[in-house]
Write a protein that holds these residues in place. Sequence first.
Motif: not given
Length: 388
Positions: A37-41, A46-50, A99-105
Amino acid sequence: MVMEAPPNRMPWPTHIRRLLWMQGLMNASHFMTIPLLALYMSTNLHFSAAALASVMSANLLCAQALPLAAGAIADRFGSHRLITLGLLLRGLGFLGFSSLDGAAAWVGCAAIAGAGVACYEGGVYGLLGRQPKECHSTLFAYNNQLLNAGAAVGPIIGGLAGLADIRVAFGFSSMVFITLGVIAYKAQFGSSVIFRRQPVMESLKAAITHAGLWRLIVASLPWFFLFPQLYVAFPMYAGQLAGPHAASAIYVVNGFVGLAFILKAKRWMLNMDAASLTTWAYLGAAVAFSSLAVLRGIEWFLLFIIAYTVVETILLPTLETMTASLATDGSQGTFFGVMSAVGALSGAAGYYVGSWLILNRTPVETWLALGSVGFLGFVTSALLLRRA
């Protein structure tokens, strides 16, 4: 005197034995996808640390803060519907991950899945806590045994499903949770248990004003900080050392070592003083985390995972046993909920600090900092748990 279970038969009602097996299946579904999960993000989305820590913390805060309400509801109305609702919510959250990509989702999906954890565990631990107190040590050891079995099998299944696409693993895990929810609804876990209809506020007051519970909570906070590293710092560091497959490997090692240790050491743990077990386990955690400041390479990290797993396998059932033993009759779920809710604050800090350390600081600084938290646990448990 602690009642020891016969070697081949659990000495509890049928619905409790079935619930323990459900725990194993639930954890297998959980660990199908958590390893990556964390590695995929961080690598795929390409999620930031925050952003990464926000997703993990949303899950944690909902999973560990909401049991304060879920436990009190279980004490008042019973566990059956909460267990079913929890599994279905977790399935919905993981379906969103697929099915979703965005950080907020993802934060929203993590919150839904976390709410599912809160409902499920509020129902389960409220029900387990109502078993006779002389059975608690054995019962929570068996619970940990089956959770470890799920943690060993889940990453293997998830790794196979993820060979095509990690989203396949998310979807598969979602279907397992939904299926377990349907099974739980039909099985009606705990529906035959006679609950003392404890008013919610009375249960909360009994837990919040219990001095022994607060001493146990304070002594547990360092563990609540360290435990989330299994989901963020460990897989990210293993990925840095040896690629994404190493992240799955740590969960396989974690599950199999935990299962083997609890099978071999269960009788020894049941005969040991719980406060002493906790204190020395913390010291082991301090030494293990600090050792990574000088020992580099994936082979040393996997040896660390073995040491960490032994500490985890001692601390989790021991803290659960002490919580159940302190709980007043009719408020068992609420006591677990208060413990979980306060621990969520320390756990959220663990997610943010762990991800920031891995992404921004050197291994020496990272592991010495985490080792110092283990030493803090050693000191606080030595000072507080005897009195609790």
